[in-house]
Every structure is written in structure tokens, then in C-alpha cells.
Design a protein around this motif. Structure first.
Motif, mmCIF file in Angstrom:
data_model
loop_
_atom_site.group_PDB
_atom_site.id
_atom_site.type_symbol
_atom_site.label_atom_id
_atom_site.label_comp_id
_atom_site.label_asym_id
_atom_site.label_seq_id
_atom_site.Cartn_x
_atom_site.Cartn_y
_atom_site.Cartn_z
ATOM 1 N N ARG A 58 9.415 -30.807 -4.554
ATOM 2 C CA ARG A 58 9.338 -30.385 -3.152
ATOM 3 C C ARG A 58 10.185 -29.149 -2.916
ATOM 4 O O ARG A 58 11.388 -29.164 -3.161
ATOM 5 C CB ARG A 58 9.915 -31.491 -2.290
ATOM 6 C CG ARG A 58 8.918 -32.181 -1.434
ATOM 7 C CD ARG A 58 9.643 -33.112 -0.475
ATOM 8 N NE ARG A 58 8.675 -33.961 0.187
ATOM 9 C CZ ARG A 58 8.824 -35.263 0.351
ATOM 10 N NH1 ARG A 58 9.888 -35.868 -0.115
ATOM 11 N NH2 ARG A 58 7.902 -35.949 0.988
ATOM 12 N N ARG A 99 13.807 -34.490 -7.262
ATOM 13 C CA ARG A 99 12.422 -34.301 -6.788
ATOM 14 C C ARG A 99 12.238 -33.180 -5.786
ATOM 15 O O ARG A 99 11.105 -32.928 -5.357
ATOM 16 C CB ARG A 99 11.948 -35.603 -6.144
ATOM 17 C CG ARG A 99 12.128 -36.838 -7.023
ATOM 18 C CD ARG A 99 10.806 -37.313 -7.554
ATOM 19 N NE ARG A 99 10.979 -38.421 -8.479
ATOM 20 C CZ ARG A 99 10.540 -39.668 -8.258
ATOM 21 N NH1 ARG A 99 9.938 -39.968 -7.118
ATOM 22 N NH2 ARG A 99 10.720 -40.602 -9.166
ATOM 23 N N GLY A 100 13.345 -32.540 -5.360
ATOM 24 C CA GLY A 100 13.152 -31.487 -4.371
ATOM 25 C C GLY A 100 14.429 -30.734 -4.076
ATOM 26 O O GLY A 100 15.529 -31.178 -4.445
ATOM 27 N N GLU A 158 16.806 -36.033 -3.895
ATOM 28 C CA GLU A 158 16.350 -34.746 -3.385
ATOM 29 C C GLU A 158 17.586 -34.003 -2.903
ATOM 30 O O GLU A 158 18.435 -34.597 -2.225
ATOM 31 C CB GLU A 158 15.341 -34.913 -2.239
ATOM 32 C CG GLU A 158 14.118 -35.705 -2.693
ATOM 33 C CD GLU A 158 12.828 -35.359 -1.976
ATOM 34 O OE1 GLU A 158 12.689 -34.224 -1.488
ATOM 35 O OE2 GLU A 158 11.951 -36.251 -1.937
ATOM 36 N N GLY A 165 11.639 -26.990 -0.021
ATOM 37 C CA GLY A 165 11.798 -27.164 1.408
ATOM 38 C C GLY A 165 12.816 -26.244 2.032
ATOM 39 O O GLY A 165 13.483 -25.442 1.371
ATOM 40 N N ASP A 219 5.212 -31.186 4.747
ATOM 41 C CA ASP A 219 5.685 -32.558 4.972
ATOM 42 C C ASP A 219 6.816 -32.585 5.992
ATOM 43 O O ASP A 219 7.865 -31.961 5.761
ATOM 44 C CB ASP A 219 6.236 -33.178 3.673
ATOM 45 C CG ASP A 219 5.142 -33.500 2.670
ATOM 46 O OD1 ASP A 219 3.948 -33.453 3.036
ATOM 47 O OD2 ASP A 219 5.508 -33.805 1.506
ATOM 48 N N SER A 260 6.697 -26.812 0.992
ATOM 49 C CA SER A 260 5.931 -28.055 1.055
ATOM 50 C C SER A 260 6.569 -29.069 1.988
ATOM 51 O O SER A 260 5.972 -30.099 2.276
ATOM 52 C CB SER A 260 5.742 -28.641 -0.343
ATOM 53 O OG SER A 260 6.905 -28.511 -1.126
ATOM 54 N N ALA A 261 7.807 -28.807 2.447
ATOM 55 C CA ALA A 261 8.469 -29.770 3.329
ATOM 56 C C ALA A 261 9.442 -29.056 4.252
ATOM 57 O O ALA A 261 10.015 -28.022 3.900
ATOM 58 C CB ALA A 261 9.223 -30.816 2.512
#
Ligand code: PNW
Length: 442
Positions: A13, A393-394, A348, A15, A116, A76-77
């Protein structure tokens, strides 16, 4: 920056983060109540430039423009926070529908651009009536927080993709209640420790409320600062351990089932049967905010604190005077995995970024090569931690916009997008274009 950025796992992710009081403004709109930060910012002498968040980036009215900036960036977020005083102006009782309507519009605008929505429920803006009843020193505030979480999840639970209960409960406890440099401005030093327990209890109760209303994963965002020891006496090592327990373990150990670090247990009047189980409710994600390590040595005799903070030498510095130490992030991520093992959920990085004195040139462009170097270095550190087996993950850049930086007012600019205060004009900086290219090449 000479070698290309290594690949990240599929689905990583990308962001950006913000928080309500720092960007929204519109302090009187649609029935919003007062928070501790409204009160604090309006007290003389609290904020470096005497400013308040009354208008800030006026994001409340300009959110569509800001969502368009994010869509163009390709993230994406988007991690935003919900202002509790918009949802419950008095901190309890029924929801103010116009407050929830705003987050409803924002959420739908994000989803329409394939971004997201990641919602933080508490980014320090406690409704003032709850502070008047004791704030986070009062156990009741934990129950009020769970009720508020239920109201938000009832409205947004079908669309928010990741919930974050609390943002940096350590900073809120230590700055807000320990030393008083943040709202509510109390100076209780170690007597602030019940604030840790009540925030954690509120988190645990809110996890249950969110799960009852929403199938989306639930996280908390803690900030961490690896210890760099200055000195090698037993007293220095004891100081390092004390700081490590306070900053890095006080919140994470009980969350991940280890109970409180020795010496930091809340008293028997605060810690009740069943609380530790509530707090250790399984988490889907651990949010990690990282800015810099801390230099620590033994305190002078008679110091009220069991450690002394020392400036780290030998590193470049941001406008906040914070040292830039990308490898501290790798060390932190690997350290979390080593300490918590199988109890550690996927991570994250929910905040990372830097302040510089960015000013537009004669052509209106804002060049911020230091921010590009900062982000490049920290993303490589994340990649290195993944290579060492940590499940990350992000990464969310703090922040999308220059904004109202708490006690520093408008004097510290963290944005990928420059904001001219008070006109509100947004100008993407060179780091924005760099981040867009990076995401685009993934
Ligand atoms: C975070 N420290 O705060 C907050 O979550 C953001 O709202 C804030 O704008 C951002 O970092 C930049 O400051 C912190 O002194 C405040 O270690 C202070 C510290 C760390 C994080």
C-alpha cells in the motif's frame, strides 16, 4: 538515489496520512463541538506562531480538491482521522448527522478514485466536555470512546478498508498529560501513566465495537523510537532500558499479550480484572509511525526523569531539528519482529516524513530535494526489513499537505503539497512528483 528503488511485494500500500484538526478547519461548521486542541490553541503562549486550527487547510470545504490531488498522485490509500467533536459534539450521546455526513462524502469520493479509506478514530482531539470530566485520566473516557467508535462504524463500516483506533497514544500521554506541551497541557510526569491504561482500554473496547459493525481489519498506530545509547556505564544502560520501556513497550507489550513492562504497571485502583484481556484483543495490523531514533544517557542527579535525551550527532537534520536516520526504521521493524515473534501482526508504516522550509520559487515551483532523499532512504529501509523477513504491507507519507503542526503552528511544513496559508492555495512540491513516479513504476 543512484540505484533504482528495489521492487516491493505485490499489493504493497502506497499511502499518505493527515489528521482532522491539522487540516480540516471549519471549526464551527455543522454542529462541531470543541476539542481540547481548540481550547489549547486559543490559550496565549501555547503555539509557536500564535495560530490555531480554526481554518488550517480548510480541507473540510476543499476535500474534493484534495482527493483529486491524491488521485493524481496515484496513492492506493489515504489515512485521515475522524474528529470526535464533529460526530459527538459533547463527547457522548447521539451522533451529529452532519458531522458524519462529511466523512461519508469523503469516503465515497476516495472510493470513486480507487483510494482505500483508512480511518483513524482518535488523533488527539478529545471533546472538551470529556476533558472537563477528567479526560483520559478518567476510566469512563474509554467507554465513551467505544460508543463513539460504534457510531462511526455504523455509518462507515461498509466502506472503510482499515480502522485505526488511536494515533500515537504515547505522544498523547507524554506531551498532553506528562509535560504539557500538547493539549490538554497537563504536567503530571509519571502520574500520567493512567492515561496509557485508559487509552489502551478504550482501544480494546473499540476493537470489539468495530468488529461488531464492520468486516474490515483493525489496527492501532504507535510511534517508536529506537534507543541510541550515549555512554556505556550501567547507569546509561539502565536509562536506555527505562526509555525503551516507556516509549517503545508501554503500549505494545500489553497490546500483544505481554502485560505492562515492569515498573510501568498501573496501580490496583486503575488496572481492573479483565482489562488486560480486553486490551490484548487480536489486532489485524500494527501501525508503526517512525520519525527518528532517540539518543539516551543517564540523567543528572535529581532529574525527575530516569533518562536524559541527547541530540544525535552526525546526521542531517530536518527543519524540526530531527535527525534523518533511515536505518533506524529498518532496525525498528526488525526489532519488533524479534521481540514479539508470532504475536506480531503484519505491519503498515502509518506515518513517516519530514519538515523543511519549503518556499515556492519565482515560477511558483517548490523544490524539496531533502524530502525526496528522506523518503527514498526510508522506503529502502522498509525494503531492507522486508528482506530480513518482516511482514510490512504499506507506507503512508506524513503528510499529503503542509498543515497545522500542533504546538509548532504553521511553522513546520511536512507536505508533499505546499499550502499557502491563509489563501489555501495548493502547489505540489517536487517530492509529490517523485512519489507519483515511484508509485507509477510499481
Ligand atoms: C506525529 N516526537 O506526532 C503525529 O501523529 C502527527 O500528527 C504529526 O504531525 C507528525 O508526527 C509530525 O510531528 C509526533 O517528538 C510528535 O517524537 C512528536 C514526536 C513524534 C511524533
Amino acid at each position: 538515489m543512484t540505484t533504482p528503488m528495489p521492487a516491493f511485494p505485490a499489493g504493497f500500500r502506497w499511502g499518505v496520512s493527515t489528521s482532522a484538526y491539522q487540516i480540516e478547519g471549519a471549526a464551527d461548521a455543522d454542529g462541531r463541538g470543541r476539542s481540547v486542541w481548540d481550547t489549547f490553541a486559543h490559550q496565549p503562549g501555547r503555539i509557536a506562531d500564535g495560530s490555531t486550527g480554526d481554518v488550517a487547510c480548510d480541507h473540510y470545504h476543499r476535500y474534493a480538491e484534495d482527493v483529486a490531488l491524491m488521485a493524481d498522485l496515484g496513492v492506493s490509500a489515504y489515512r485521515f482521522s475522524v474528529a470526535w467533536p464533529r460526530v459527538q459534539p459533547a463527547g457522548s450521546g447521539p451522533a451529529e448527522p452532519r458531522g458524519l455526513d462529511f466523512y461519508d462524502r469523503l469516503t465515497d469520493a476516495l472510493l470513486a478514485r480507487d483510494i482505500d479509506p483508512v480511518a483513524t478514530l482518535f488523533h488527539w482531539d478529545l471533546p472538551q466536555p470529556l476533558e472537563d470530566a477528567g479526560g483520559w485520566l478518567a476510566r469512563d473516557t474509554a467507554h465513551r470512546f467505544a460508543e463513539y467508535a460504534d457510531l462511526v462504524a455504523a455509518r462507515l463500516g461498509d466502506r472503510v478498508k482499515l480502522w485505526i483506533t488511536l494515533n500515537e497514544p504515547f505522544v498523547h500521554m507524554s506531551f498532553g498529560y506528562g509535560i504539557g506541551s500538547h493539549a490538554p497541557g497537563r504536567q503530571l510526569l509519571f502520574d500520567a501513566v493512567p492515561v496509557a491504561h485508559h487509552q489502551l482500554l478504550g482501544h480494546g473496547l473499540a476493537v470489539a465495537a468495530l468488529r461488531a459493525r464492520s468486516g474490515s481489519p483493525v489496527a492501532i498506530a504507535n510511534n517508536y523510537s529506537p534507543v541510541r545509547l550515549y555512554g556505556d556505564t550501567d547507569a546509561d544502560r539502565a536509562a536506555g532500558a527505562a526509555y525503551e520501556a516507556l516509549h517503545n513497550r508501554l503500549f505494545t507489550d500489553p497490546l500483544l499479550g505481554l502485560g505492562y513492562p515492569a515498573g510501568l504497571e498501573p496501580g490496583p485502583d486503575v488496572l481492573r480484572d479483565g482489562d488486560l484481556a480486553t486490551i490484548a484483543a487480536p489486532l489485524d495490523v500494527l501501525g508503526v509511525n517512525y520519525y527518528n531514533p532517540s539518543g539516551i544517557r543517564a540523567p543528572e542527579e535529581g532529574s525527575p526523569l530516569p533518562f536524559e535525551l541527547v541530540e544525535l550527532d552526525g546526521y542531517p537534520r530536518t527543519a524540526f531539528d530531527w535527525p534523518v536516520v533511515p536505518d533506524g526504521l529498518r532496525e525498528l521493524l526488525v526489532g519488533l519482529r524479534d521481540r514479539y515473534g508470532d504475536a506480531l501482526p503484519p505491519i503498515e508504516v502509518t506515518e513517516g516524513g519530514c519538515a523543511y522550509d519549503d518556499t515556492p520559487d519565482a515560477d511558483g515551483r517548490v523544490a524539496d530535494p531533502e524530502r525526496i532523499a528522506y523518503l527514498d532512504g526510508h522506503l529502502r529501509a522498509v525494503r531492507a526489513a522486508i528482506d530480513e523477513g518482516v511482514d510490512v504491507r504499506g507506507y503512508f507519507v506524513w503528510s499529503l499537505l503542509d498543515n497545522w503542526e500542533w504546538a509548532e503552528g504553521f511553522t513546520k511544513r511536512f507536505g508533499l503539497v505546499h499550502v499557502d496559508f491563509p489563501t489555501g492555495t495548493r502547489t505540489p512540491k517536487s517530492s509529490y512528483h517523485w512519489y507519483r513516479d515511484l508509485i507509477d513504476r510499481r
